[in-house]
Enzyme design. Structure first.
Site, mmCIF file in Angstrom:
data_model
loop_
_atom_site.group_PDB
_atom_site.id
_atom_site.type_symbol
_atom_site.label_atom_id
_atom_site.label_comp_id
_atom_site.label_asym_id
_atom_site.label_seq_id
_atom_site.Cartn_x
_atom_site.Cartn_y
_atom_site.Cartn_z
ATOM 1 N N SER A 46 103.695 -4.997 41.485
ATOM 2 C CA SER A 46 102.368 -5.559 41.237
ATOM 3 C C SER A 46 101.458 -5.211 42.414
ATOM 4 C CB SER A 46 102.458 -7.070 41.003
ATOM 5 O OG SER A 46 101.192 -7.593 40.651
ATOM 6 N N TYR A 75 91.708 -4.688 37.215
ATOM 7 C CA TYR A 75 92.967 -4.374 37.889
ATOM 8 C C TYR A 75 93.650 -5.643 38.376
ATOM 9 C CZ TYR A 75 96.094 -2.368 41.440
ATOM 10 O OH TYR A 75 97.183 -2.027 42.213
ATOM 11 N N LYS A 83 97.223 -7.197 37.104
ATOM 12 C CA LYS A 83 98.331 -7.312 38.052
ATOM 13 C C LYS A 83 98.809 -8.757 38.142
ATOM 14 C CE LYS A 83 99.178 -3.143 39.605
ATOM 15 N NZ LYS A 83 100.511 -2.523 39.484
#
Length: 259
Positions: free
Chosen positions: A142, A155, A159
């Site tokens: 991650s 993003y 994650k």
């Protein structure tokens, strides 16, 4: 510490550069048999040459966003090594505007596909083979952006989803002898990577970034992330399940961008 990975077969998405390359080097040095992937044959061939002929590794050319590619990697691992004992979902990316007025759902979909759908599909496709091998370990790579707010909304959000999915899978697959964890690297200094370029081209900004966000006074090294991954794949971490390991040296924010 002996990671007891000798003759263990591991799937690794990405492995020809950056953190993925260091994970590949660490796992093969620990004796694992690794099936990794890359976007083109040149990068894979170069990686295998540089690893040397004494390691057990094979590369598969393709794109993790292609339908069925995860199953192709699994088939190749079974064909060459006869088993699967571990999985590392390393490939990830991000794109999209931070301006809510300019959100494109195609950007959100891309981030979901590469940061959530890919690792989940790879993990679930491997589960029957991990069970057949007597259990195993799955690791999602991650990011600090999944835990700390910063620019890159799509993003960071996906994650964070990855961390949650890893925790959920760790709980649901534990009874089948399979552990699932995530690793969240901070800013990692890789050769010719973003931070390396900044150091060379804008040392003043780099120095400010260090002073502003790093209690330890330095960025992380890809080898440090690889060491954690190897540990999580090994039985040395047999009690670690559903955890997210922060590999960031206590970094205070995920980026040098001001917000």
């Amino acid at each position: 510490m002996d990671m007891h990975l000798r003759n263990k077969a591991v799937l690794l998405s990405g492995g020809s550069r950056g953190i993925g390359r260091c994970i590949l080097e660490k796992l093969t040095s620990d004796g694992a048999m690794v099936t990794f992937c890359g976007r083109n044959s040149h990068s894979i061939e170069q990686t295998l040459r540089e690893l040397g002929g004494s390691v057990s590794a094979q590369g598969v050319v393709g794109d993790v966003l292609e339908s069925g590619f995860e199953r192709e990697m699994i088939a190749r691992s079974i064909e060459k090594f006869g088993r699967i004992d571990g999985v590392v979902a390393n490939v990830g990316s991000g794109r999209g505007s931070d301006d809510p007025n300019r959100f494109a759902w195609s950007d959100w979909q891309y981030n979901i596909d590469i940061n959530v759908k890919h690792p989940l599909e790879l993990a679930m496709a491997a589960v029957p083979h991990l069970e057949k091998s007597g259990g195993g370990s799955i690791v999602f790579i991650s990011s600090i952006s999944g835990r700390l707010f910063g620019p890159g909304i799509q993003y960071g959000a996906t994650k964070a989803m990855m961390i949650y999915v890893a925790q959920a899978l760790g709980r649901t697959l534990a009874s089948r002898g399979i552990r699932v964890n995530s690793v969240s690297p901070g800013s990692i200094q890789t050769e010719n990577g973003h931070w390396d370029v900044m150091l060379k081209e804008n040392p003043e900004e780099y120095a400010w970034f260090l002073k502003d966000g790093f209690p330890g006074g330095r960025l992380g090294k890809p080898e440090e992330v690889a060491n954690i991954v190897s540990f999580l794949l090994s039985e040395n971490s047999s009690l670690v399940n559903g955890a997210d390991i922060a590999a960031d040296g206590g970094q205070l924010k995920p980026t040098n961008r001001k917000y």
